[in-house]
Design a protein around this motif. Structure first.
Motif, PDB file in Angstrom:
ATOM      1  N   GLY A 193      29.864 -57.437  74.962  1.00 51.51           N
ATOM      2  CA  GLY A 193      31.182 -57.847  74.501  1.00 51.51           C
ATOM      3  C   GLY A 193      31.224 -58.079  73.011  1.00 51.51           C
ATOM      4  N   GLY A 194      30.161 -58.709  72.474  1.00 53.24           N
ATOM      5  CA  GLY A 194      30.103 -58.928  71.034  1.00 53.24           C
ATOM      6  C   GLY A 194      30.056 -57.630  70.259  1.00 53.24           C
ATOM      7  N   TYR A 195      29.307 -56.663  70.791  1.00 57.51           N
ATOM      8  CA  TYR A 195      29.239 -55.366  70.116  1.00 57.51           C
ATOM      9  C   TYR A 195      30.606 -54.678  70.100  1.00 57.51           C
ATOM     10  CZ  TYR A 195      28.410 -50.444  69.328  1.00 57.51           C
ATOM     11  OH  TYR A 195      28.492 -49.166  68.859  1.00 57.51           O
ATOM     12  N   LEU A 196      31.329 -54.737  71.218  1.00 59.80           N
ATOM     13  CA  LEU A 196      32.644 -54.100  71.271  1.00 59.80           C
ATOM     14  C   LEU A 196      33.610 -54.744  70.281  1.00 59.80           C
ATOM     15  CD1 LEU A 196      33.116 -53.591  75.129  1.00 59.80           C
ATOM     16  CD2 LEU A 196      32.457 -51.892  73.405  1.00 59.80           C
ATOM     17  N   VAL A 197      33.530 -56.073  70.147  1.00 56.63           N
ATOM     18  CA  VAL A 197      34.394 -56.764  69.191  1.00 56.63           C
ATOM     19  C   VAL A 197      34.052 -56.336  67.758  1.00 56.63           C
ATOM     20  CG1 VAL A 197      34.989 -59.008  68.213  1.00 56.63           C
ATOM     21  CG2 VAL A 197      34.809 -58.738  70.691  1.00 56.63           C
ATOM     22  N   MET A 198      32.756 -56.288  67.438  1.00 57.40           N
ATOM     23  CA  MET A 198      32.337 -55.840  66.112  1.00 57.40           C
ATOM     24  C   MET A 198      32.759 -54.397  65.859  1.00 57.40           C
ATOM     25  SD  MET A 198      30.898 -58.280  64.482  1.00 57.40           S
ATOM     26  CE  MET A 198      30.159 -59.886  64.795  1.00 57.40           C
ATOM     27  N   ASP A 199      32.613 -53.580  66.896  1.00 57.68           N
ATOM     28  CA  ASP A 199      32.997 -52.182  66.776  1.00 57.68           C
ATOM     29  C   ASP A 199      34.486 -52.058  66.461  1.00 57.68           C
ATOM     30  OD1 ASP A 199      32.616 -49.483  66.767  1.00 57.68           O
ATOM     31  OD2 ASP A 199      32.673 -49.240  68.926  1.00 57.68           O
ATOM     32  N   TYR A 200      35.299 -52.850  67.148  1.00 60.74           N
ATOM     33  CA  TYR A 200      36.745 -52.802  66.914  1.00 60.74           C
ATOM     34  C   TYR A 200      37.088 -53.302  65.513  1.00 60.74           C
ATOM     35  CZ  TYR A 200      41.699 -53.786  67.268  1.00 60.74           C
ATOM     36  OH  TYR A 200      43.053 -53.833  67.031  1.00 60.74           O
ATOM     37  N   LEU A 201      36.473 -54.395  65.095  1.00 55.81           N
ATOM     38  CA  LEU A 201      36.742 -54.939  63.755  1.00 55.81           C
ATOM     39  C   LEU A 201      36.377 -53.934  62.667  1.00 55.81           C
ATOM     40  CD1 LEU A 201      35.457 -58.613  64.153  1.00 55.81           C
ATOM     41  CD2 LEU A 201      37.836 -57.836  64.005  1.00 55.81           C
ATOM     42  N   ALA A 202      35.252 -53.258  62.865  1.00 54.56           N
ATOM     43  CA  ALA A 202      34.795 -52.320  61.844  1.00 54.56           C
ATOM     44  C   ALA A 202      35.645 -51.064  61.794  1.00 54.56           C
ATOM     45  CB  ALA A 202      33.333 -51.952  62.096  1.00 54.56           C
ATOM     46  N   GLN A 209      39.034 -52.004  55.171  1.00 51.75           N
ATOM     47  CA  GLN A 209      37.988 -52.688  54.406  1.00 51.75           C
ATOM     48  C   GLN A 209      37.261 -53.652  55.352  1.00 51.75           C
ATOM     49  OE1 GLN A 209      36.829 -52.265  51.361  1.00 51.75           O
ATOM     50  NE2 GLN A 209      38.290 -50.677  50.773  1.00 51.75           N
ATOM     51  N   PRO A 210      36.463 -53.133  56.268  1.00 47.72           N
ATOM     52  CA  PRO A 210      35.803 -53.996  57.255  1.00 47.72           C
ATOM     53  C   PRO A 210      34.646 -54.767  56.618  1.00 47.72           C
ATOM     54  CG  PRO A 210      35.042 -51.753  57.490  1.00 47.72           C
ATOM     55  CD  PRO A 210      36.124 -51.721  56.447  1.00 47.72           C
ATOM     56  N   GLY A 228      27.931 -52.245  64.308  1.00 49.59           N
ATOM     57  CA  GLY A 228      28.588 -51.181  65.052  1.00 49.59           C
ATOM     58  C   GLY A 228      27.847 -49.864  64.990  1.00 49.59           C
ATOM     59  N   ALA A 229      27.219 -49.591  63.854  1.00 50.68           N
ATOM     60  CA  ALA A 229      26.503 -48.324  63.683  1.00 50.68           C
ATOM     61  C   ALA A 229      25.066 -48.379  64.190  1.00 50.68           C
ATOM     62  CB  ALA A 229      26.499 -47.929  62.204  1.00 50.68           C
ATOM     63  N   ALA A 230      24.598 -49.549  64.613  1.00 54.11           N
ATOM     64  CA  ALA A 230      23.202 -49.706  65.022  1.00 54.11           C
ATOM     65  C   ALA A 230      22.804 -48.800  66.190  1.00 54.11           C
ATOM     66  CB  ALA A 230      22.917 -51.166  65.353  1.00 54.11           C
ATOM     67  N   PRO A 231      23.609 -48.703  67.281  1.00 58.46           N
ATOM     68  CA  PRO A 231      23.184 -47.844  68.403  1.00 58.46           C
ATOM     69  C   PRO A 231      23.038 -46.380  68.010  1.00 58.46           C
ATOM     70  CG  PRO A 231      24.874 -49.365  69.127  1.00 58.46           C
ATOM     71  CD  PRO A 231      24.817 -49.475  67.634  1.00 58.46           C
ATOM     72  N   LEU A 232      23.991 -45.860  67.250  1.00 55.69           N
ATOM     73  CA  LEU A 232      23.904 -44.468  66.824  1.00 55.69           C
ATOM     74  C   LEU A 232      22.716 -44.254  65.901  1.00 55.69           C
ATOM     75  CD1 LEU A 232      25.213 -41.656  66.853  1.00 55.69           C
ATOM     76  CD2 LEU A 232      26.536 -42.345  64.847  1.00 55.69           C
ATOM     77  N   HIS A 275      35.198 -46.053  53.787  1.00 50.69           N
ATOM     78  CA  HIS A 275      35.503 -44.947  54.690  1.00 50.69           C
ATOM     79  C   HIS A 275      34.870 -45.172  56.063  1.00 50.69           C
ATOM     80  CE1 HIS A 275      35.788 -43.286  50.573  1.00 50.69           C
ATOM     81  NE2 HIS A 275      36.770 -42.543  51.063  1.00 50.69           N
ATOM     82  N   ALA A 276      34.769 -46.439  56.472  1.00 46.84           N
ATOM     83  CA  ALA A 276      34.104 -46.769  57.735  1.00 46.84           C
ATOM     84  C   ALA A 276      34.820 -46.163  58.936  1.00 46.84           C
ATOM     85  CB  ALA A 276      34.015 -48.293  57.881  1.00 46.84           C
ATOM     86  N   ALA A 277      36.139 -46.082  58.872  1.00 43.04           N
ATOM     87  CA  ALA A 277      36.893 -45.533  60.001  1.00 43.04           C
ATOM     88  C   ALA A 277      36.497 -44.080  60.270  1.00 43.04           C
ATOM     89  CB  ALA A 277      38.391 -45.633  59.718  1.00 43.04           C
TER      90      ALA A 277
END
Length: 218
Positions: free
Chosen positions: A18-27, A32-33, A41-45, A83-85
């Motif tokens: 759940g925390g990862y999904l929230v971070m992923d959404y925020l980023a 300007q995340p 958010g980019a850690a798994p990839l 350009h995080a999006a």
């Protein structure tokens, strides 16, 4: 004691997920995340890319190239945050497209369909033609799902507000994946009564076993 530890582990995994999904959404929903949200958010990839390079035939050059790319990203963190999006879009659409190609490329025969191969790993006894026809249709359903997800990701990113695309990519995609797994299991129980079945967890374990066996034979 074992049951308590298993429950605590599931709760911890749920909180981390759940925390990862929230971070992923925020980023992915902000122009300007915060840096920590992008990095988490980019850690798994990133971990997947390093693992793929390490397990490749050209381990050393591939790993060095990957680490060089990571170093370049760190040195240009400000540009990355601006350009995080786009990073998240290519990650989401790329994964969906890649999975769609992986499933779709095995649709040439009922026996060779990816879900048929996974089922043969999960079930010890031979599978009849009816079962293999069903697993072929499941493979087709997953192919359509991943293709539709990639297309919808592209359309939302191009034409909808960024927050709408981020909601789809970060929250609705994991939810729809869970619904696909659960829905397929319930349909299988109804479509193949009296046949051997396996759970969602067994499906994931069988896929890992299948990929390990495939890698050792190549």
């Amino acid at each position: 004691m074992t049951g308590l530890w298993r429950t605590l582990r599931l709760v911890l995994l749920a909180l981390l997920g759940g925390g990862y999904l929230v971070m992923d959404y925020l980023a992915s929903s902000s122009t300007q995340p915060p840096a920590y949200a992008v990095l988490i958010g980019a850690a798994p990839l990133t971990a997947g890319a390093i693992a793929a390079c390490w397990n490749s035939t050209f381990r050393l050059p591939a790993t060095l190239l990957c680490l060089g790319g990571l170093l370049a990203m760190v040195l240009n963190l400000d540009r990355l945050l601006a350009h995080a999006a786009w990073l998240y879009f290519f990650q989401h659409a790329g994964i969906m497209s890649g999975l769609g190609i992986m499933f779709g490329s095995t649709l040439g025969s009922h026996e060779g369909a990816l879900c048929s191969r996974i089922a043969r790993v999960a079930i010890a006894e031979p599978l009849d033609a009816r079962y293999l026809h069903y697993t072929w249709k499941v493979t087709l359903a997953w192919t359509v799902y991943f293709a539709a997800s990639a297309l919808l990701s592209l359309l939302l990113f191009a034409f909808a507000p960024l927050a709408s695309w981020a909601l789809f990519a970060s929250l609705l995609t994991p939810l729809s994946l869970g619904l696909m797994f659960g829905g397929e299991y319930l349909i299988r129980l109804r479509a193949l009564p009296g046949q051997p079945h396996f759970s969602i967890a067994q499906t994931i374990r069988s896929y890992r076993q299948y990929t390990q066996c495939r890698d050792t034979t190549e």
